[in-house]
Design a protein around this motif. Structure first.
Motif, PDB file in Angstrom:
ATOM      1  N   SER A   1       1.219  -1.054   0.246  1.00 47.47           N
ATOM      2  CA  SER A   1      -0.271  -0.211   0.238  1.00 47.47           C
ATOM      3  C   SER A   1       0.763   0.816   0.217  1.00 47.47           C
ATOM      4  O   SER A   1       0.393   2.410  -0.629  1.00 47.47           O
ATOM      5  CB  SER A   1      -0.824  -0.149   0.831  1.00 47.47           C
TER       6      SER A   1
ATOM      7  N   ALA B   1      -1.775  -4.290  -4.208  1.00 42.94           N
ATOM      8  CA  ALA B   1      -2.035  -2.787  -3.873  1.00 42.94           C
ATOM      9  C   ALA B   1      -2.035  -1.747  -5.030  1.00 42.94           C
ATOM     10  O   ALA B   1      -1.324  -2.423  -6.112  1.00 42.94           O
ATOM     11  CB  ALA B   1      -0.967  -2.063  -2.655  1.00 42.94           C
TER      12      ALA B   1
ATOM     13  N   SER C   1      -5.283  -2.468  -1.026  1.00 41.16           N
ATOM     14  CA  SER C   1      -4.538  -4.162  -0.601  1.00 41.16           C
ATOM     15  C   SER C   1      -5.406  -5.284  -0.403  1.00 41.16           C
ATOM     16  O   SER C   1      -5.861  -5.224   0.250  1.00 41.16           O
ATOM     17  CB  SER C   1      -3.299  -3.641   0.139  1.00 41.16           C
TER      18      SER C   1
END
Length: 252
Positions: free
Chosen positions: A150, A206, A221
């Motif tokens: 992420s 992600a 994600s």
């Protein structure tokens, strides 16, 4: 009996805010309550503060864009509206991403999370549990942006080069070069991976979430066991999820 120091000190008017923060809040509230613009005299009357104090604090607030001077007086500045927009961002993101998160979890059976940046970390504002009971799903969980999928998805599209440099500063030269190459790959593919880099035995993928004006807000994600979750299968699903959340924000 008062001391000489007390006799020589001008007391604040009864009911006037005492601390600097209280005075600033009182001034902002007075301008807001006026509904448009206020003069220094009107603010001083509304707050029970000396005009000299109001004038000084208004000048500071104007310099910081919390207030703006007009021909008629003082009105609320753009910075307050910017902060208000940021405060509502998690709610708007959650509303747009909620159905997408649930659908992605149902399709894959894996842990799905929605992340936004905070300093050098990514903070979870929503998560649905999958096959990873060892990872908490509570909102507020923090993970380093430098190593997580992420974080990489966010940093790859972040326009603040100083922030990217600050987060990657701990890396040695070779590692920093590899990180920059990895972010370039993320920008090209619109998806980032974390293969056991942050957590042993866990693979995460992600994709960024963008605002209507194409500013990266965070990332969505998916995480699962590295030995059984197929990145080739989930990558297009996560990329599509990020695109869908972005489209829902645009349509909202």
């Amino acid at each position: 009996m008062k001391s000489l120091a007390e006799w020589n000190t001008t007391s604040a008017p009864r009911g006037a805010p005492v601390s600097v923060l209280d005075r600033i809040v009182a001034i902002l509230d007075a301008v807001k309550t006026a509904g448009g613009t206020s003069t220094i005299t009107e603010i001083a009357t509304a707050t029970a503060l000396p005009k000299s104090t109001v004038s000084r604090l208004v000048a500071d607030l104007t310099q910081q864009r919390y207030l703006v001077r007009t021909d008629e007086g003082v009105s609320l500045g753009l910075r307050l509206f910017e902060l208000g927009a940021r405060a509502s961002l998690p709610r708007r993101l959650l509303a747009a991403a909620g159905p997408v998160i649930r659908n992605l979890c149902e399709v894959t059976g894996e842990r799905v999370g929605l992340w936004v940046p905070q300093g050098s970390d990514m903070v979870s504002i929503a998560a649905v549990a999958g096959r990873l009971p060892m990872l908490p799903t509570r909102a507020g969980m923090r993970s380093p942006a430098l190593t997580t999928a992420s974080g990489k998805a966010f940093l790859a599209f972040c326009a603040d080069s100083a922030l990217v440099s600050r987060i990657s500063a701990p890396l040695a030269d070779d590692a920093a070069d590899h990180f920059r190459d990895e972010l370039a790959h993320v920008r090209a593919s619109v998806v980032a991976q974390d293969i056991e880099e942050s957590y042993p035995g866990i693979l995460a993928v992600a994709s960024p979430v963008l605002s209507p004006d194409r500013v990266v807000l965070g990332a969505i994600s998916i995480a699962g066991p590295s030995g059984s979750m197929d990145p080739e299968r989930v990558t297009p699903l996560v990329r599509a999820a990020g695109t869908t959340v972005t489209r829902r924000l645009v349509a909202a």
